[in-house]
Write a protein that holds these residues in place. Sequence first.
Motif, short mmCIF file in Angstrom:
data_model
loop_
_atom_site.label_atom_id
_atom_site.label_comp_id
_atom_site.label_asym_id
_atom_site.label_seq_id
_atom_site.Cartn_x
_atom_site.Cartn_y
_atom_site.Cartn_z
N ILE A 117 -0.14 -6.16 2.92
CA ILE A 117 0.66 -5.37 3.72
C ILE A 117 -0.18 -4.77 4.68
O ILE A 117 -1.18 -3.82 4.08
N GLU B 95 4.43 2.94 8.55
CA GLU B 95 5.78 2.85 9.53
C GLU B 95 6.85 2.85 8.15
O GLU B 95 7.85 3.42 8.18
N ASP C 296 1.87 -1.04 9.14
CA ASP C 296 3.13 -1.55 8.46
C ASP C 296 3.58 -0.85 7.33
O ASP C 296 4.65 -0.40 7.10
N LYS D 285 8.29 -6.76 7.33
CA LYS D 285 6.84 -6.02 7.48
C LYS D 285 6.42 -5.59 6.01
O LYS D 285 5.18 -5.76 6.29
#
Length: 161
Positions: free
Chosen positions: A17, A24, A21, A39
């Motif tokens: 990841i 957030e 991302d 995401k």
Amino acid sequence: MREFLINKLFKFSNEPIKFLDLIEANALFNEGMLIDPAKLHFKFKNFNTYFIYFCLCFCVLMPLLALSHFIFEKIDFHISILSSVFVTSAVFICFDIFKINIRKVASKRQILCAWKIHFAYFEYEKYNLKVNEIYSKAKQLQIPNSKLEQFILENLVKESV
């Protein structure tokens, strides 16, 4: 058991990841919002989700149905019809609740896995809110995304010392 169910309900990608991302997703998760599964690199296995929910409903509703059938049979069949309408609506409403809850569990799992990569020296439970505050501050200061990771890590180190 819980980990087994999560692995059966979701398909997790092996891709790491991205830092932005993760930040957030962490901010949304702390606010109690649902996070886009794309995401966090996972998706539902729809058939398995329906099947496992069916099994849960079957295990709960069949004994209740067996007990209540004899009671409603003696009283009045109209009550039985009304109760079946309510139970059917409850099954469909609870499926949405089930899906939301397992999605939150999968989101947290993915956030924790990505946290270990990007913030290896900072414990999630202790620092996730601090990272969220620093991220909000970075958005207010309009820090570009290319320098966001450096900004967050520098401020996190300053606050932890």
